[in-house]
Structure formats: structure tokens, C-alpha cells
Write an enzyme that holds these catalytic residues in place. Structure first.
Site, short mmCIF file in Angstrom:
data_model
loop_
_atom_site.label_atom_id
_atom_site.label_comp_id
_atom_site.label_asym_id
_atom_site.label_seq_id
_atom_site.Cartn_x
_atom_site.Cartn_y
_atom_site.Cartn_z
N HIS A 258 4.85 1.68 48.20
CA HIS A 258 6.05 0.93 48.88
C HIS A 258 6.22 -0.48 48.14
CE1 HIS A 258 2.80 -0.97 51.72
NE2 HIS A 258 3.74 -1.92 51.12
N ASP A 291 0.83 6.77 50.10
CA ASP A 291 1.12 5.25 50.07
C ASP A 291 0.57 4.48 48.89
OD1 ASP A 291 2.71 2.91 50.26
OD2 ASP A 291 1.53 2.03 51.95
N SER A 373 0.38 -6.52 50.46
CA SER A 373 0.54 -5.17 50.11
C SER A 373 -0.09 -4.79 48.63
CB SER A 373 1.72 -4.34 50.29
OG SER A 373 2.05 -4.17 51.84
#
Length: 529
Positions: A258, A291, A373
Site C-alpha cells: 500500500h 501487503d 508503513s
């Protein structure tokens, strides 16, 4: 954990859902007409500071800058009319990235049960299954509501940006210094006839301060040069900021899917090291279900130092952790904590499609925020044990504010991420282990229930597939995979994906009130669609 997809309501997984962790792009994005800009503002800078607007109220000036926490001015975080208690159906974890770095909407078929009662795809038949109902990328980028709501930075103010933050910090320092000086002068004046003030200084040691290699400072000093801040921008100019780290000497960087999703289709991607050197990069491969993504630096330097990869299977609850990333765009930030739990089921999405990410995550209380992230979660020796990916936040996620850390961070175990990364480098596509059966993503089933039908009315169990060969049938409720308790469909998917195609696992299931066990040899599916 559960996530929320735009236009597709999916029941949340029983376990608390985390929120992915990326940060808003360094370059501020202009909010679309009528769209709110949910980022928190820095305190106003006193007009006495050179270079600041004359109308900026000074700290403490009556009638200008309301005191923090004033009941009629700045609501307290967590107030009942702002952030509903965790666990409410409208809120869930979100990705810890900032900006619009969420995975692209692919419109893939799903096999989970939809609002009309039609079965939704599970581990294999019809990837990807729609995510459960709430968590999502905290970096935004989607138009959905709830977790993962679109995040955009406010347009930069004159003389603002990073300089604004520095100015604010400088003002605070000057104010503290002025007060301290005034007090010191008063004390000295009142004690002119006394012996004066006596202070004690720390002993001065010769040479630089020595810090052990396994201290937090030592680990950070070793890892920061191998950690990068990633900026991803789509062809339309939307994007966000996240983190990554050097995976090998060939220039591959490991991060979250992402984080780079916006740059996959003709977008722009850059990676900046802690020394300020920036490199253009390209996406080598990405896996939305896991992910995980791998990018490669263009014209990579020859002195790259990959971070050492640890063994996430040997991690124990209570072990120390160190997280590195760019929370809210603040690159090279280091935070510490412990492993709070293992095998935490997490399901999340970007809120714009039916595609979801599932993981059996490491939970940590190290502070992780949007922008973290893709960054490394390290152990006390400095080895990577996970990729920071999601957080659970109590902040408002209705598009009016950006979520932040409350000590519930989630990371993809490095053993799983390493296998996925190597596959992406080799073929550019992910491979998923499957059981060949569709399971419900609803909670309250006491486990992972095999649905009556698969995606688009197909059979819920693939003929000749692993589940079929093991004797599983529609209506069976899977309650354990080996020794791991299964309480929902998302939990089963996350656990299956920690294995490899060809692995044999023992499933415990109930049928007609009786408990049975069977061995299943996992099949495989290539790609996300």
C-alpha cells in the site's frame, strides 16, 4: 482485524483490526473542492519570531491562541462525541501510511458473503475475498468512508513546510530560555550577599561517548543508513509517503504494497536515505494479499548495506522492539517498545475496492503512525523481525482527522515477508497457498465456516482440490489449523498464508455437532487476480 471497502460492506473479523502505516507525501497535496483536510495543525508561532506572519498569535496571548484542552475550544482526544470506542462497527484499524499510498482498486472478484447473502471468496476460490468491515490504509488515497478515509495534506502556507515546524520549536526554546534567564537573574539579585548559586556538572570523559552496539542508540545508528523514506506518486499526481529498508546489495528495497500502489501504473517513485541522498526507483513486484512489495533503486550505490533479517518464529512476547520510519513525514524517527502479542489476525484494505490484505501479525506497542508503513521492526540485536504495516487507533476516522498511535501496532512477520519478496524478485508475481474452499468472512460462526456456494454461484469446494481430497464439505466449521485456534474466515486465511504451497497442515473442524480432524496438503494460486 477488519477493513472497510467502498461500496462493499463486509463483517469485521472477531479480532481487533489494525490500521496500515504510511505518511502523507512530503509535498503537500491540495484538497479537492469541498473535501476536508484532516491533518492536525501546528501551534501558531509568536509574531516576534523573524519570518513569521504578523497575524500569528503568540503562545499564551489572551484571545488569540486558546490554551490546549480548553473545553470550549479544543476537544480532548477520546471525547465520546469524537472517537467512538474501539470495536464499534463503524471504526477499525488502518494502515499506518500517510498520504494516498493505498493499494489500487482492482475490482477483483470476491468470494466472501456479500450484503445479499451471496457467498464471498476465501482462501482460494475467487481472490481476493472482500475485507472485513473496518480497518484500512491510514495513508488514505481512497474515497471510502471510515477507516482508510482519504487523507490529504493542507496546502502549504507561506514560509511553511518543514521551516514552520523548526520555527515553532525554536520559539518554544526561546520562551523557555527567556523564563529561565529571568528566574536566574531574580535569584542572583536576591542573594547578592550570599555565596551564590552552586551547580554540579557531569564528569567530562575524554573522547566520544561510547554506546554499546546492542543499545537502542547503537541499533539505530546501524539501521538508519539502510532505511529509506519512500514517496509514491500516481500519474494523476496523487500519492503519499512511507518507509522501506535495504533488502540486498543489488538495490532492492522491501516495503508494503500500500506504500507504492499509487506508483505501480506509470507513477513516480523515489527513495531517500538518512544522509539525504535520493534515488528514483521502480516497482519490481507487489502482493496485495500479503501487503508486501519490492522496489529497486535506479543507479543504486555500490555501498548498500542490507539489514540483517532475524527469525520471526523465535520471537517471544515481551521481547524488545525498535521501529524506524517516517511518521507524518518525519523521516528517520526511532521508537521502542515490546512484542505485545503474536499471531494477531489482521485484515485491512484501502477502502476503495473489494481486495483485502490478511496477515497473522506481530503486535507491538512501539509508537507507529502514518508514514511508518513498510519500515523495519527490529529486535534488540538490530535484526529485522517484521515490516510495520498497520495500527489500531482511537482517533476519528471519518475523514476529519488523521489517526495516530495508541500503542497497538502490527507488523508482517519477516519470515513470511522474506519468502514473498524473493518470489517477487524472481517472477514479479506472488504465490498464495490455498485449501480450495470458500469460507465466510462473517463473525459469530465459531470458526471459519465453509460456505454453501463459492464466488458467482460456483461450488464452494474446488473439485479435486486440497479441501475436496481431505473430505471437507459445505457447512463444516474449521476451528483449528495445527495448534492455532481459528475463530473466523480472515484468521484462517492469514494462518494459511504463513505456509507454503505443498505444506501439509492439520485442520480441526466440526460437522453436525461432532469434531473431526483431517490433513490437508495446500495447493497454490499465482497472482492477486
Amino acid at each position: 482485524m477488519s477493513t472497510e471497502n467502498e461500496g462493499t460492506a463486509v463483517p469485521p473479523a472477531p479480532s481487533a483490526p489494525p490500521v496500515p502505516v504510511d505518511t502523507p507525501a512530503a509535498s503537500a497535496q491540495t484538497a479537492a473542492p469541498g473535501e476536508s483536510v484532516p491533518t492536525a495543525q501546528l501551534p501558531a508561532v509568536p509574531p516576534s519570531v523573524p519570518g513569521t506572519p504578523e497575524h500569528a498569535p503568540a503562545y499564551g496571548t489572551s484571545g488569540q491562541a486558546p490554551a490546549y484542552g480548553s473545553p470550549d475550544q479544543t476537544p480532548t482526544y477520546g471525547a465520546p462525541d469524537q472517537a467512538p470506542a474501539y470495536g464499534t462497527p463503524d471504526h477499525a484499524p488502518a494502515y499506518a501510511s500517510v498520504g494516498a499510498g493505498a493499494p489500487d482498486a482492482q475490482g477483483h472478484d470476491s468470494g466472501a458473503t456479500g450484503p445479499s447473502g451471496a457467498p464471498v471468496s476465501a482462501a482460494e476460490a475467487g481472490w481476493p475475498p472482500p475485507p472485513p468491515a473496518t480497518p484500512s490504509y491510514a495513508d488514505g488515497g481512497g474515497s471510502g468512508t471510515g477507516w482508510g478515509s482519504s487523507y490529504q495534506e493542507p496546502a502549504p502556507k507561506s514560509g511553511g513546510g518543514r521551516g514552520g515546524l523548526v520555527a515553532a520549536i525554536l520559539v518554544a526554546a526561546l520562551v523557555a530560555g527567556g523564563v529561565g534567564g529571568g528566574i536566574g537573574y531574580t535569584l542572583a539579585k536576591d542573594n547578592d550577599d550570599s555565596t551564590g548559586s552552586t551547580t554540579v556538572s557531569a564528569p567530562q570523559s575524554s573522547g566520544d561517548v561510547k554506546r554499546a552496539a546492542d543499545s537502542v542508540a547503537g541499533v539505530a545508528a546501524n539501521a538508519l543508513p539502510s532505511t529509506v523514506t519512500i514517496e509514491a506518486e500516481s500519474s494523476s499526481g496523487e500519492g503519499g509517503t512511507g518507509t522501506g529498508f535495504v533488502f540486498d546489495k543489488e538495490g532492492h528495497i522491501l516495503t508494503n504494497n500500500h506504500v507504492v500502489a499509487d506508483a505501480v501504473d506509470n507513477g513516480k517513485l523515489t527513495a531517500t536515505f538518512s544522509n539525504g541522498k535520493k534515488y528514483d526507483a521502480e516497482v519490481v513486484g507487489h502482493a496485495q494479499g500479503y501487503d508486501v512489495a519490492v522496489i529497486k533503486l535506479k543507479n543504486a550505490p555500490s555501498d548498500l548495506k542490507p539489514l540483517a533479517l532475524g527469525d520471526s518464529d523465535k520471537v517471544a512476547v515481551g521481547d524488545s522492539t525498535i521501529a524506524i520510519g517516517a511518521p507524518f513525514g518525519l523521516s528517520n524517527t526511532v521508537t521502542t517498545g515490546i512484542i505485545s502479542a503474536k499471531n494477531r489476525p489482521v485484515a485491512s484494505s484501502d477502502g476503495t475496492s473489494s481486495a483485502a490484505s490478511y496477515m497473522s501479525a506481530l503486535q507491538t506497542d512501539a509508537s507507529i503512525n502514518p508514514g511508518n508503513s513498510g519500515g523495519p521492526l527490529l529486535d534488540a540485536q538490530g535484526s529485522v523481525i517484521g515490516i510495520n504495516s498497520a495500527i489500531q487507533s482511537s482517533g476519528s476516522l471519518d475523514g476529519t482527522s488523521q489517526s495516530g498511535s495508541i500503542g497497538l501496532g502490527f507488523a508482517i512477520p519477516i519470515n513470511q515477508a522474506k519468502t514473498v519478496a524473493q518470489q517477487l524478485i524472481k517472477t514479479g508475481k506472488p504465490v498464495y497457498p490455498v485449501i480450495g474452499a470458500s469460507v465466510s468472512l462473517e463473525e459469530g460462526t465459531g470458526g471459519a465456516k465453509i460456505t454453501d456456494q463459492g464466488a458467482s454461484g460456483s461450488a464452494s469446494i474446488t473439485s479435486g482440490g486440497p479441501a475436496d481430497k481431505a473430505g471437507l464439505k459445505s457447512g463444516d466449521v474449521i476451528t483449528k489449523l495445527d495448534d492455532q485456534v481459528i475463530d473466523s474466515g480472515p484468521t484462517l486465511i492469514g494462518e494459511i498464508w504463513t505456509h507454503q504451497p505443498g505444506d501439509t497442515v492439520k485442520l480441526t473442524y466440526t460437522r453436525d455437532g461432532k469434531t473431526h480432524t483431517t490433513d490437508v496438503t495446500l495447493g497454490e494460486r499465482e497472482g492477486d487476480s
